[in-house]
Design an enzyme around this catalytic site. Structure first.
Site, short mmCIF file in Angstrom:
data_model
loop_
_atom_site.label_atom_id
_atom_site.label_comp_id
_atom_site.label_asym_id
_atom_site.label_seq_id
_atom_site.Cartn_x
_atom_site.Cartn_y
_atom_site.Cartn_z
N CYS A 254 0.85 -1.19 0.00
CA CYS A 254 0.00 0.00 0.00
C CYS A 254 0.87 1.23 0.00
O CYS A 254 1.91 1.25 0.66
CB CYS A 254 -0.85 0.05 1.26
N ILE A 255 0.44 2.25 -0.69
CA ILE A 255 1.22 3.49 -0.76
C ILE A 255 0.28 4.68 -0.56
O ILE A 255 -0.85 4.66 -1.06
CB ILE A 255 2.01 3.55 -2.09
N LEU A 256 0.75 5.65 0.19
CA LEU A 256 -0.11 6.81 0.50
C LEU A 256 0.72 8.07 0.72
O LEU A 256 1.75 8.03 1.39
CB LEU A 256 -0.90 6.51 1.79
N GLN A 262 -0.43 16.04 -1.01
CA GLN A 262 -0.60 15.47 -2.35
C GLN A 262 -0.41 16.50 -3.47
O GLN A 262 -0.51 17.69 -3.24
CB GLN A 262 -2.00 14.84 -2.48
N ARG A 263 -0.15 15.96 -4.67
CA ARG A 263 -0.01 16.75 -5.91
C ARG A 263 1.16 17.73 -5.86
O ARG A 263 1.13 18.79 -6.46
CB ARG A 263 -1.32 17.48 -6.23
N GLY A 265 4.42 16.18 -5.97
CA GLY A 265 5.54 15.36 -6.42
C GLY A 265 6.05 14.38 -5.37
O GLY A 265 6.95 13.59 -5.65
N GLY A 267 4.47 11.78 -4.09
CA GLY A 267 4.09 10.41 -4.45
C GLY A 267 5.13 9.81 -5.39
O GLY A 267 5.55 8.66 -5.22
N GLU A 288 1.43 -3.98 -5.62
CA GLU A 288 0.34 -4.94 -5.47
C GLU A 288 -0.92 -4.40 -6.16
O GLU A 288 -1.19 -3.21 -6.10
CB GLU A 288 0.09 -5.14 -3.97
N1 ACO Z 1 -5.78 14.12 -10.34
C1 ACO Z 1 -5.06 14.03 -11.47
N2 ACO Z 1 -3.76 13.64 -11.51
C2 ACO Z 1 -3.18 13.33 -10.34
C3 ACO Z 1 -3.86 13.42 -9.11
C4 ACO Z 1 -5.22 13.85 -9.13
N3 ACO Z 1 -5.93 13.97 -8.00
N4 ACO Z 1 -3.03 13.06 -8.11
C5 ACO Z 1 -1.85 12.76 -8.70
N5 ACO Z 1 -1.95 12.92 -10.04
C6 ACO Z 1 -0.89 12.70 -11.05
C7 ACO Z 1 0.02 13.89 -11.08
O1 ACO Z 1 -0.41 14.83 -12.01
C8 ACO Z 1 1.35 13.31 -11.43
O2 ACO Z 1 1.43 13.09 -12.83
P1 ACO Z 1 2.49 13.94 -13.69
O3 ACO Z 1 3.83 13.56 -13.16
O4 ACO Z 1 2.24 13.41 -15.05
O5 ACO Z 1 2.15 15.35 -13.47
C9 ACO Z 1 1.29 11.91 -10.80
O6 ACO Z 1 -0.07 11.61 -10.61
C10 ACO Z 1 2.03 11.86 -9.48
O7 ACO Z 1 1.78 13.02 -8.74
P2 ACO Z 1 2.42 13.27 -7.32
O8 ACO Z 1 2.19 14.68 -6.90
O9 ACO Z 1 3.83 12.77 -7.30
O10 ACO Z 1 1.53 12.28 -6.45
P3 ACO Z 1 0.92 12.50 -5.00
O11 ACO Z 1 1.96 13.05 -4.08
O12 ACO Z 1 -0.35 13.21 -5.08
O13 ACO Z 1 0.68 10.96 -4.55
C11 ACO Z 1 -0.72 9.04 -4.47
C12 ACO Z 1 0.03 10.03 -5.37
C13 ACO Z 1 0.28 8.37 -3.52
C14 ACO Z 1 -1.37 7.96 -5.31
C15 ACO Z 1 -1.78 9.85 -3.66
O14 ACO Z 1 -2.72 10.37 -4.56
C16 ACO Z 1 -2.50 9.07 -2.60
O15 ACO Z 1 -1.97 8.81 -1.53
N6 ACO Z 1 -3.78 8.69 -2.88
C17 ACO Z 1 -4.63 8.01 -1.91
C18 ACO Z 1 -4.15 6.59 -1.65
C19 ACO Z 1 -3.98 5.81 -2.94
O16 ACO Z 1 -4.84 5.79 -3.79
N7 ACO Z 1 -2.82 5.11 -3.02
C20 ACO Z 1 -2.50 4.22 -4.13
C21 ACO Z 1 -3.21 2.91 -3.93
S1 ACO Z 1 -2.55 1.64 -4.96
C22 ACO Z 1 -1.48 0.78 -3.95
O17 ACO Z 1 -1.47 1.01 -2.78
C23 ACO Z 1 -0.48 -0.18 -4.55
#
Ligand code: ACO
Ligand code: ZN
Length: 394
Positions: A254-256, A262-263, A265, A267, A288
């Site tokens: 799991c990743i969060l 968020q948004r 960089g 993630g 996973e």
């Molecule tokens: N809408 C559109 N695009 C998005 C969004 C959004 N809400 N959030 C992230 N992105 C895109 C970004 O634009 C970026 O793409 P780019 O590099 O082409 O611009 C890319 O995703 C990564 O963006 P980051 O800012 O690095 O990501 P962030 O820090 O927001 O973290 C994460 C991403 C970890 C998935 C976060 O949204 C999160 O924690 N979500 C809730 C938990 C979740 O869904 N986790 C993944 C489950 S799957 C698993 O656990 C294996």
């Protein structure tokens, strides 16, 4: 189950399971939604409705008022009961126990689609929850749950948290700091050694993860917590969990990233870190499945950058020429699983069939987009700052 459609009906006849158009608070637009829960009349005699927007992620589920409902074309779910004969009655009796436990599971599932926690306070932030998380029921009745941002212990009030903070000595997550560069650190936490912390982390994470957190024993996982440092301590930004032994080569369970970070960089940085560990392990890994919508977006973007970085890098031994690379070469250099490399090449649409063979052909637009994206990635994982050797868990 089948659905019947009726035009304009009275609000009193609406039941859980009905579908109708609802005005989504975030966008102000009408969307088809299903009623998950109805809260009985308040003092003004009005009911509240917990709705799920059909086709939208569950984090958008919300409580709405009667005024937000559109009573045209209400679809009512009708349960069809199959007729029974006596010969099947005995068999059905035997099935009763099984059905009862199935019913209990279903009831549990039905509860778990409803958000149960309104808000949490974590350090400087107040954060609205996205999904159900199994915090103790008496805490869920409160408007806000107060968390210690270092040990993640949960409290019912600010006063209770205040008393805890007088005693809590932590200024960073438990476990071992295995990476530090500028203000970013990573701590490695063994679910067996720091069980309470790991449990609290999973409870917190579940508020923002819909599909899963941990399916089985917390002791079989390692947690990598990313923090940002300031004069008050190391503040949790996000984390990922990883199975100590994965038969499917998962390098992330799991990743969060917490919503307030968020948004930005982070993630991408967390994903880059997970592959940095896999590189040291000398094997390819994959997250996973299933991935969430946001997880998929983030992984697709990371994979595209990592694959292009390898393909566009110049090989010093070939005097600036780019050498031919196979899928396995790309996988070895990035620790991204060959399947994920293939899906990335496909989505980038850069594999062409030319004179009887497959060649990689990257157009100027793709290069320009890649360069612009890499310019935005100002923080990168620096392998020199990672002090880690893999453990043999078996
Ligand atoms: N809408 C559109 N695009 C998005 C969004 C959004 N809400 N959030 C992230 N992105 C895109 C970004 O634009 C970026 O793409 P780019 O590099 O082409 O611009 C890319 O995703 C990564 O963006 P980051 O800012 O690095 O990501 P962030 O820090 O927001 O973290 C994460 C991403 C970890 C998935 C976060 O949204 C999160 O924690 N979500 C809730 C938990 C979740 O869904 N986790 C993944 C489950 S799957 C698993 O656990 C294996
Ligand atoms: Zn604490």
């Amino acid at each position: 189950m089948s659905s019947t459609s009726c035009s304009a009906i009275a609000v009193s006849t609406l039941t859980e399971g009905c579908r109708l158009d609802v005005c989504m608070k975030k966008t102000g637009e009408w969307q088809l939604a299903e009623i998950l829960r109805i809260q009985e009349s308040n003092k003004l005699g009005k009911r509240k409705f917990h709705v799920h927007y059909v086709g939208f992620n569950r984090r958008l589920d919300e409580w709405v008022d009667e005024e937000d409902l559109h009573f045209q074309n209400v679809q009512k779910l009708v349960a069809r009961v199959a007729p029974q004969d006596t010969s099947t009655l005995k068999r059905n009796n035997r099935k009763m126990k099984c059905a009862e436990s199935k019913k209990a599971t279903e009831q549990k599932k039905a509860i778990e689609v409803l958000k149960n926690v309104e808000m949490i306070e974590l350090g400087r932030y107040r954060i609205k929850s996205w999904y159900f998380s199994p915090y103790p029921q008496e805490l869920c009745k409160l408007n806000c749950i107060y968390l210690c941002e270092f040990c993640l212990k949960y409290c019912p009030s600010q006063a209770c948290l205040g008393r805890h903070l007088c005693k809590c000595k932590l200024k960073h997550p438990p476990g071992k700091e295995i990476y530090r560069k500028d203000t970013i650190s990573f701590f490695e936490i063994d679910g067996r050694i720091n069980k309470i912390y790991a449990q609290n982390l999973c409870l917190l994470a579940k508020l923002f993860l819909d599909h899963k957190v941990l399916d089985y024993g917390i002791e079989t996982f390692i947690f990598y917590v990313m923090t940002e440092f300031d004069s008050r301590g190391f503040h949790i930004v996000g984390y990922f969990s990883k199975e100590k032994i994965s038969t499917e080569d998962y390098n992330v369970a799991c990743i969060l990233i917490l919503p307030q970070y968020q948004r930005k960089g982070y993630g991408t940085l967390l994903i880059e870190f997970s592959y940095a560990l896999s590189k040291i392990e000398g094997k390819a890994g994959t997250p996973e499945k299933p991935l969430s919508d946001l997880g998929l977006l983030s992984y697709r973007s990371y994979w595209a950058h990592a694959v292009l970085e390898v393909l566009l890098s110049q090989d010093p031994t070939t005097k600036g020429e780019r050498s031919a690379k196979t899928i396995n070469d790309i996988s070895q250099l990035t620790s991204i699983m060959p399947e994920d490399v293939i899906s990335t090449l496909k989505s980038l649409d850069i594999v062409k069939y030319f004179r009887g063979q497959h060649i990689i052909c990257i157009n100027r637009d793709t290069i320009a987009q890649y360069e612009a994206a890499m310019k935005k990635r100002t923080i990168r994982i620096d392998p020199k700052c990672l002090k880690w050797t893999p453990k043999n868990w078996s």
